[in-house]
Scaffold this active site. Structure first.
Site, mmCIF file in Angstrom:
data_model
loop_
_atom_site.group_PDB
_atom_site.id
_atom_site.type_symbol
_atom_site.label_atom_id
_atom_site.label_comp_id
_atom_site.label_asym_id
_atom_site.label_seq_id
_atom_site.Cartn_x
_atom_site.Cartn_y
_atom_site.Cartn_z
ATOM 1 N N LYS A 182 72.749 72.640 -35.020
ATOM 2 C CA LYS A 182 73.277 73.094 -33.729
ATOM 3 C C LYS A 182 74.467 72.230 -33.343
ATOM 4 O O LYS A 182 74.369 71.003 -33.306
ATOM 5 C CB LYS A 182 72.190 73.021 -32.651
ATOM 6 C CG LYS A 182 72.643 73.551 -31.302
ATOM 7 C CD LYS A 182 71.479 73.566 -30.319
ATOM 8 C CE LYS A 182 71.891 74.135 -28.985
ATOM 9 N NZ LYS A 182 70.749 74.168 -28.017
ATOM 10 N N ASN A 200 64.370 82.125 -26.897
ATOM 11 C CA ASN A 200 64.086 80.693 -27.033
ATOM 12 C C ASN A 200 62.621 80.396 -27.323
ATOM 13 O O ASN A 200 62.241 79.238 -27.492
ATOM 14 C CB ASN A 200 64.507 79.954 -25.761
ATOM 15 C CG ASN A 200 66.008 79.902 -25.617
ATOM 16 O OD1 ASN A 200 66.736 80.052 -26.589
ATOM 17 N ND2 ASN A 200 66.483 79.698 -24.398
ATOM 18 N N ASP A 247 64.959 77.096 -19.786
ATOM 19 C CA ASP A 247 65.696 78.309 -20.167
ATOM 20 C C ASP A 247 64.714 79.231 -20.886
ATOM 21 O O ASP A 247 64.926 79.635 -22.023
ATOM 22 C CB ASP A 247 66.883 77.959 -21.059
ATOM 23 C CG ASP A 247 67.846 79.129 -21.244
ATOM 24 O OD1 ASP A 247 67.689 80.144 -20.532
ATOM 25 O OD2 ASP A 247 68.745 79.033 -22.098
ATOM 26 N N ASP A 305 66.224 75.411 -28.043
ATOM 27 C CA ASP A 305 67.172 75.261 -26.926
ATOM 28 C C ASP A 305 66.548 74.459 -25.790
ATOM 29 O O ASP A 305 66.306 74.966 -24.687
ATOM 30 C CB ASP A 305 67.646 76.624 -26.419
ATOM 31 C CG ASP A 305 68.705 77.221 -27.317
ATOM 32 O OD1 ASP A 305 69.097 76.556 -28.294
ATOM 33 O OD2 ASP A 305 69.157 78.351 -27.045
#
Length: 278
Positions: free
Chosen positions: A52, A201, A196, A214
């Site tokens: 990432k 996710n 989130d 995430d």
């Protein structure tokens, strides 16, 4: 993050762009770029690893994600970190790939009862983690401070807000919304919050939770933050709002029945509006 569809493209990034410490681990393995999502992050998929890449931002989400991923080892199914490095103003985080599929995958979208079971089980996993020594705080004090920074620096993404948030019948501006949020903040029920909590996710491994990704906004916060974002994600994914297939006959309110909770619509409204400023 308001997302559903997964789009892969091959080799959008050159191997030579990957920092040396991480490249020693990945070598010259083939990879794809996962374009799921609306953030500025780039996600590179190897066969058994994920890289990432995101800005080392002022909000500290990259650092928060690394810290929480380390702290959550043995507490929750989250990726294991192989290496983390900063280069040219970017954070590079190399981690394991989680088993299973995102909950927005058609396998689960076509089976809403199974999806809701995995989703509620995932929420309960979060809430069962002791927060006595949690290193990251994302309560309303912090969230509203961050929201004010976004408003004052013109960082609110007006292209991706709910259609009725601003304009006729809504708020005049992000600043007007922020004032309302500061004046109407609810009492908080603090738990470990993903921050989130939307379908892409959350991973499912067959019929069980497969893990969380995430984690840049993960920390201590009101439990209704995750419930609100889950409710919105269910509503929009099943309606086809994000460009995917729509499914008829689904009620997002089934989430509360699965959780055994009475819906707090004031809190749902509050946290969905708060998320408009991020």
């Amino acid at each position: 993050m308001r997302v559903q569809a997964v789009c892969l493209r091959r080799n959008s990034m050159k191997i030579t762009e990957i920092p040396g410490k991480i490249r020693k681990i990945t070598g010259d393995r083939p990879f794809q770029t996962d374009e799921t999502g609306m953030s500025d992050s780039e996600v590179i998929l190897f066969e058994d690893m994920v890289l990432k890449v995101q800005a080392a931002d002022r909000m500290g989400e990259a650092a928060n994600e690394y810290q929480m991923m380390q702290w959550l080892q043995g507490k929750l199914p989250v990726p294991k970190v192989f290496a983390c490095e900063e280069k040219d103003g970017k954070s590079w985080l190399l981690m394991t790939r989680l088993p299973g599929k995102m909950l927005c995958d058609e396998r689960y979208m076509k089976d809403p009862e199974l999806l809701l079971q995995v989703l509620t089980d995932s929420l309960k996993l979060l809430w069962n983690v002791s927060i006595s020594d949690c290193p990251c705080v994302n309560n309303l004090d912090k969230k509203l401070q961050m929201a004010r920074y976004n408003v004052e620096n013109g960082l609110v993404d007006m292209d991706n807000v709910e259609p009725d948030t601003f304009g006729e019948g809504g708020f005049r501006s992000p600043g007007h919304l922020l004032e309302w949020l500061e004046e109407n903040r609810p009492e908080e029920e603090i738990v470990l919050s993903h921050g989130d909590f939307c379908l892409p996710n959350i991973f499912a491994d067959k019929e069980k939770p497969g893990g969380f990704i995430d984690l840049g906004k993960t920390g201590t916060a009101d439990k209704w933050l995750d419930i609100a974002l889950a409710f919105r994600s269910l509503s929009h994914n099943y309606s086809g709002r994000y460009g995917g297939k729509g499914y008829e006959g689904f009620r997002a309110e089934r989430l509360f029945e699965k959780l055994g909770l009475e819906p707090d619509y004031e809190k749902l409204k509050y946290y969905i509006l708060l998320d408009e400023l991020f």
